[in-house]
Design an enzyme around this catalytic site. Structure first.
Site, PDB file in Angstrom:
ATOM      1  N   ASP A   1      -0.670  11.750  22.442  1.00  0.00           N
ATOM      2  CA  ASP A   1       0.546  11.622  21.580  1.00  0.00           C
ATOM      3  C   ASP A   1       0.384  12.269  20.071  1.00  0.00           C
ATOM      4  OD1 ASP A   1       1.806  10.170  23.400  1.00  0.00           O
ATOM      5  OD2 ASP A   1       1.543   8.079  22.336  1.00  0.00           O
TER       6      ASP A   1
ATOM      7  N   ASP B   1       0.811  -1.138   0.030  1.00  0.00           N
ATOM      8  CA  ASP B   1       0.256   0.156   0.065  1.00  0.00           C
ATOM      9  C   ASP B   1       1.106   1.418   0.032  1.00  0.00           C
ATOM     10  OD1 ASP B   1      -2.395  -1.244  -0.027  1.00  0.00           O
ATOM     11  OD2 ASP B   1      -2.822  -0.729   1.784  1.00  0.00           O
TER      12      ASP B   1
ATOM     13  N   SER C   1      -5.132   5.115  11.586  1.00  0.00           N
ATOM     14  CA  SER C   1      -6.600   5.331  12.407  1.00  0.00           C
ATOM     15  C   SER C   1      -7.102   4.008  12.926  1.00  0.00           C
ATOM     16  CB  SER C   1      -7.576   5.972  11.509  1.00  0.00           C
ATOM     17  OG  SER C   1      -8.778   6.419  12.027  1.00  0.00           O
TER      18      SER C   1
ATOM     19  N   ARG D   1       7.710  15.355  24.744  1.00  0.00           N
ATOM     20  CA  ARG D   1       6.504  15.441  25.403  1.00  0.00           C
ATOM     21  C   ARG D   1       5.255  15.379  24.583  1.00  0.00           C
ATOM     22  NH1 ARG D   1       8.448  20.563  29.361  1.00  0.00           N
ATOM     23  NH2 ARG D   1      10.394  19.690  30.170  1.00  0.00           N
TER      24      ARG D   1
END
Length: 287
Positions: free
Chosen positions: A170, A66, A184, A151
Site C-alpha cells: 500500500d 501533535d 510508522s 491499485r
C-alpha cells in the site's frame, strides 16, 4: 524573551479559550504575535501576515495536538525559532505541557528557564525523469502511498547505490526517530530514541513475508522508486501528512537529512522514556 508567536488550532481550542488565557499569562512582559487569520482572538496580540509571523521571534507556542506542532515546526525550522507545544489533543507525543500547567510554562518561558531539544528532520526530493520537481521537509515522516481505491504500488527502495528491497504494498513510510511514534508505529514499526541519527523504513501492508521495517543510517539516505509497468493512478507522496504531490510511474523520492531541524522547548525534566511509558499506557487504556 521579547517576541512570542502563538500558533493556535481553532478546532482544538474552541473559541480560543486557551489562546486567550496564554495571552493573559504573558501580559505586557513580551510581545505576542499571531497570524491575521486568528484576529478573532482580540486584544493583547499583534496580528501580521503569515510571511512575517516568525521573523525575529524568540519562541513559538503551538496550542493544539501533535498536528498543530508539526505544522508549526515546518515553518519555525526555517527561522531557527524554538517551539513549545501545549497539548490540546489526545496523545501528544510532541507536546511538552498539558493545559493545567500553562501558567507554569508561561512563567518559565518568560524567565528563560527551559532547555532546547533538537530533533532531526528529513528532506525529500521528488525526481521525475531525472529532474527535481518538488522538495519537502518533514519532522515526522515522508510517506509514499496509494489512494484508497487505487491499485497496489510496486516499490523499489535503495540505500545509496545499493538495492534494499523491491515489493508490492500500500505504500512505504520514511520516518525520523521523532516520527517513529506516529504513522510508522501504527504500521508495525519500532519506537526509536529521538536522539538517534537514523531513518526508519516501514512498509505499509506489504504483500510479501520477508519485507520488514528497517533502521538505517541517515547519512546514507534512502530512495523509493515507483516501478514502471503498473497503473499508479492516485499514488502520491506526502510530508508530515500535510503537503503532498501526485506521483507517476518511474518517479523517485529521495530522502536525506534536512539542513533544517526542529528545536523543541523543554520545561520539565521529563524524559522521552517517561513520555513513551505514559502515552502508550494511555493508548492501551483507550484514553
Amino acid at each position: 524573551m521579547k517576541t512570542i508567536v502563538l500558533v493556535p488550532n481553532p478546532a482544538r481550542d474552541i473559541e480560543y479559550r486557551y489562546t486567550k488565557e496564554f495571552i493573559r499569562l504573558i501580559g505586557a512582559r513580551a510581545c505576542v504575535r499571531m497570524a491575521q487569520e486568528h484576529c478573532a482572538v482580540g486584544g493583547g496580540a499583534e496580528y501580521v501576515r503569515e510571511e512575517e509571523l516568525f521573523a525575529g521571534a524568540d519562541a513559538a507556542v503551538a496550542l493544539g495536538g501533535d498536528g498543530t506542532i508539526l505544522a508549526a515546526a515546518g515553518k519555525v525550522s526555517r527561522y531557527d525559532v524554538p517551539v513549545l507545544g501545549i497539548n490540546l489533543g489526545h496523545l501528544g507525543f510532541l507536546a511538552e505541557v498539558e493545559p493545567q500547567y500553562m501558567a507554569h510554562a508561561a512563567k518559565c518561558l518568560l524567565a528563560g528557564r527551559y532547555s532546547i531539544e533538537e530533533r532531526v528532520m528529513l528532506r525529500a526530493d521528488v525526481l521525475r525523469k531525472g529532474e527535481q520537481v518538488k522538495t519537502f521537509h518533514a519532522l515526522n515522516d515522508i510517506v509514499v502511498s496509494r489512494a484508497s481505491f487505487s491499485r497496489l504500488l510496486g516499490l523499489k527502495t535503495m540505500v545509496g547505490a545499493h538495492l534494499l528491497d523491491s515489493f508490492v504494498a500500500d505504500g512505504v513510510i520514511l520516518s525520523t526517530p521523532t516520527g517513529s511514534t506516529a504513522y510508522s508505529l501504527s504500521a508495525g514499526g519500532p519506537i526509536l530514541d529521538p536522539s538517534l541519527d537514523v531513518i526508519l523504513v516501514t512498509p505499509v501492508c506489504p504483500h510479501t513475508m520477508h519485507t520488514r521495517p528497517m533502521v538505517l543510517p541517515l547519512s546514507r539516505g534512502v530512495a523509493v522508486e515507483l516501478e514502471t509497468g503498473h497503473d499508479y493512478e492516485g499514488a502520491f507522496v506526502s510530508a508530515d501528512g500535510r503537503h503532498g504531490l501526485n506521483l507517476q510511474p518511474g518517479d523517485k523520492v529521495c530522502a536525506s537529512k534536512s539542513a533544517y531541524s526542529t528545536k523543541l522547548i523543554k520545561i520539565s525534566d521529563k524524559t522521552f522514556y517517561d513520555t513513551i511509558r505514559q502515552k502508550l499506557n494511555e493508548r492501551g487504556a483507550g484514553k
